[in-house]
Design an enzyme around this catalytic site. Structure first.
Site, PDB file in Angstrom:
ATOM      1  N   SER A   1       2.698  13.410  -9.272  1.00 18.98           N
ATOM      2  CA  SER A   1       1.357  14.364  -9.268  1.00 18.98           C
ATOM      3  C   SER A   1       1.552  15.608 -10.002  1.00 18.98           C
ATOM      4  O   SER A   1       0.865  16.045 -10.777  1.00 18.98           O
ATOM      5  CB  SER A   1       1.065  14.704  -7.800  1.00 18.98           C
TER       6      SER A   1
ATOM      7  N   LYS B   1      -0.564  11.564   5.549  1.00 20.11           N
ATOM      8  CA  LYS B   1      -1.925  11.244   5.428  1.00 20.11           C
ATOM      9  C   LYS B   1      -2.670  11.468   6.614  1.00 20.11           C
ATOM     10  O   LYS B   1      -3.937  11.725   6.638  1.00 20.11           O
ATOM     11  CB  LYS B   1      -2.312  10.245   4.518  1.00 20.11           C
TER      12      LYS B   1
ATOM     13  N   ASP C   1      -8.058   8.135  -2.516  1.00 22.75           N
ATOM     14  CA  ASP C   1      -7.362   6.784  -3.056  1.00 22.75           C
ATOM     15  C   ASP C   1      -8.499   5.456  -3.415  1.00 22.75           C
ATOM     16  O   ASP C   1      -8.153   4.783  -4.438  1.00 22.75           O
ATOM     17  CB  ASP C   1      -6.552   6.322  -1.996  1.00 22.75           C
TER      18      ASP C   1
ATOM     19  N   GLY D   1      -2.633  -2.062   6.207  1.00 21.84           N
ATOM     20  CA  GLY D   1      -2.309  -0.779   6.610  1.00 21.84           C
ATOM     21  C   GLY D   1      -3.275   0.394   5.786  1.00 21.84           C
ATOM     22  O   GLY D   1      -4.388  -0.012   5.784  1.00 21.84           O
TER      23      GLY D   1
HETATM   24  P1  ATR Z   1       0.511   1.448   3.899  1.00 21.73           P
HETATM   25  O1  ATR Z   1      -0.092   2.843   4.044  1.00 21.73           O
HETATM   26  O2  ATR Z   1       1.196   1.769   2.436  1.00 21.73           O
HETATM   27  O3  ATR Z   1      -0.540   0.405   3.506  1.00 21.73           O
HETATM   28  P2  ATR Z   1       1.527   0.601   6.103  1.00 21.73           P
HETATM   29  O4  ATR Z   1       0.302   1.183   7.041  1.00 21.73           O
HETATM   30  O5  ATR Z   1       3.006   0.528   6.740  1.00 21.73           O
HETATM   31  O6  ATR Z   1       1.635   0.985   4.898  1.00 21.73           O
HETATM   32  O7  ATR Z   1       1.176  -1.066   6.129  1.00 21.73           O
HETATM   33  C1  ATR Z   1       1.988  -1.924   5.463  1.00 21.73           C
HETATM   34  C2  ATR Z   1       1.368  -3.168   5.109  1.00 21.73           C
HETATM   35  O8  ATR Z   1       2.121  -3.992   4.540  1.00 21.73           O
HETATM   36  C3  ATR Z   1       1.005  -3.982   6.277  1.00 21.73           C
HETATM   37  O9  ATR Z   1      -0.044  -4.798   6.256  1.00 21.73           O
HETATM   38  C4  ATR Z   1       2.350  -5.023   6.649  1.00 21.73           C
HETATM   39  O10 ATR Z   1       2.249  -5.837   7.510  1.00 21.73           O
HETATM   40  P3  ATR Z   1       2.210  -5.794   9.026  1.00 21.73           P
HETATM   41  O11 ATR Z   1       0.824  -5.297   9.654  1.00 21.73           O
HETATM   42  O12 ATR Z   1       2.125  -7.339   9.561  1.00 21.73           O
HETATM   43  O13 ATR Z   1       3.415  -4.929   9.544  1.00 21.73           O
HETATM   44  C5  ATR Z   1       2.657  -5.271   5.408  1.00 21.73           C
HETATM   45  N1  ATR Z   1       4.106  -5.600   5.210  1.00 21.73           N
HETATM   46  C6  ATR Z   1       4.918  -4.972   5.040  1.00 21.73           C
HETATM   47  N2  ATR Z   1       6.096  -5.511   5.089  1.00 21.73           N
HETATM   48  C7  ATR Z   1       5.669  -6.852   5.049  1.00 21.73           C
HETATM   49  C8  ATR Z   1       6.475  -8.173   4.910  1.00 21.73           C
HETATM   50  N3  ATR Z   1       7.977  -7.878   4.424  1.00 21.73           N
HETATM   51  N4  ATR Z   1       5.722  -9.152   4.746  1.00 21.73           N
HETATM   52  C9  ATR Z   1       4.627  -9.219   5.179  1.00 21.73           C
HETATM   53  N5  ATR Z   1       3.537  -8.238   5.035  1.00 21.73           N
HETATM   54  C10 ATR Z   1       4.329  -6.729   5.103  1.00 21.73           C
END
Ligand code: ATR
Length: 277
Positions: free
Chosen positions: A18, A67, A103, A130
């Site tokens: 940024s 956030k 975003d 997420g």
């Molecule tokens: P962000 O704010 O970047 O969206 P987050 O809130 O931690 O981060 O969300 C991460 C997302 O990536 C979630 O949808 C997570 O799936 P889960 O809800 O099942 O945890 C997904 N994710 C992360 N690692 C994953 C993996 N190895 N396989 C499938 N989904 C994954």
């Protein structure tokens, strides 16, 4: 007029791009301003935000992991922040600390630039449930996408999100993704899969129709495994860097008083940074 000052805070924050984006615009438009990265530990965020009025700072960006905490700490929130449940930009107004979320503007602005007409391309499949997914779904709803299909490894999280957004948003487990892609016009990856060159594909773009657009909000690497597979299949792809660039526009406009442009020159500069030149 005194120098206008803004910031980005996160933890860690040293690698944030940024300051480069805002610094580029400040120089380009000849504005007497600065934009600095400030590392704030989670336990110090409340006192940092509390000290803003009187600091000379006009506001700033908030990034990982702050956030959701910033959302809870601000005095007032706009509609986008309320809907998304997270805040990525702040400003002071009449002694109050306001929070918004740009975003979703970044997501929509990126597709507007590289895939005009994207919102009328058919049902959207969103991988992940997420924080990033919430901003994407808000953008899709704002742009009138009628059929939004959230696919997540953990089905209850997808269901919670679908319930939050209401009509036109459905929730699915990962095993359903094949059937959901067959008539989709847009596939969005919001998960961290594909980062750091992880070869795992959460969804096979081979199952999409020929007119589908594929985008990934991950931008390191610029070409994620999902985008590479979609390209090999002949589909239109949009990488995630434009989302980062476009999300910066509303903040710059608010703190520095001019709507900046996302130009090829700016993109080249950040690409060079990502590629370590
Ligand atoms: P962000 O704010 O970047 O969206 P987050 O809130 O931690 O981060 O969300 C991460 C997302 O990536 C979630 O949808 C997570 O799936 P889960 O809800 O099942 O945890 C997904 N994710 C992360 N690692 C994953 C993996 N190895 N396989 C499938 N989904 C994954």
């Amino acid at each position: 007029m005194a120098e206008r000052r803004a910031f980005v805070t996160g933890h860690p924050i040293a690698h944030s791009r940024s300051p480069k984006i805002h610094g580029h615009w400040l120089a380009k438009y000849g504005i007497d301003g600065s934009y600095q990265a400030i590392d704030v530990r989670p336990e110090d965020l409340a006192s940092f935000l509390g000290s803003l009025s009187g600091s000379g700072l006009r506001g700033g960006n908030v990034t990982i992991p702050h956030k959701e905490t910033a959302f809870a700490l601000v005095d007032s929130r706009d509609e986008a922040a309320e809907t998304i449940g997270a805040v990525n930009m702040l400003w002071l107004e009449d002694g109050r600390l306001w929070g918004s979320n740009s975003d979703w503007i970044g997501f929509a602005g990126n597709l507007d630039q590289y895939a005009p007409g994207w919102a009328a391309n058919g049902p959207a499949v969103v991988l992940g449930a997420g924080g990033a997914s919430r901003a994407v779904i808000h953008a899709l709803k704002q742009r009138g996408v009628k059929d939004i299909r959230i696919v997540n490894r953990t089905l209850p999280r997808a269901k919670e999100l679908a319930g939050r957004f209401g009509a036109g948003v459905s929730a699915h487990g990962a095993d359903a993704v094949g059937g959901l892609l067959a008539d989709a016009g847009l596939l969005v990856n919001t998960t961290s899969l594909g980062m750091h060159g992880d070869a795992t594909l959460a969804a096979d773009p081979g199952g999409l129709p020929d007119h589908a657009i594929v985008t990934d909000i991950v931008y390191v690497p610029l070409e994620t495994p999902l985008l590479a597979a979609a390209k090999a299949r002949g589909l239109k792809t949009v990488d995630g860097l434009g989302m980062l660039l476009h999300q910066a526009v509303p903040g710059f406009q608010r703190w520095f008083g001019r709507k900046p442009e996302v130009t090829p020159e700016l993109r080249r500069m950040i690409v060079a940074d990502i590629e370590g030149h």
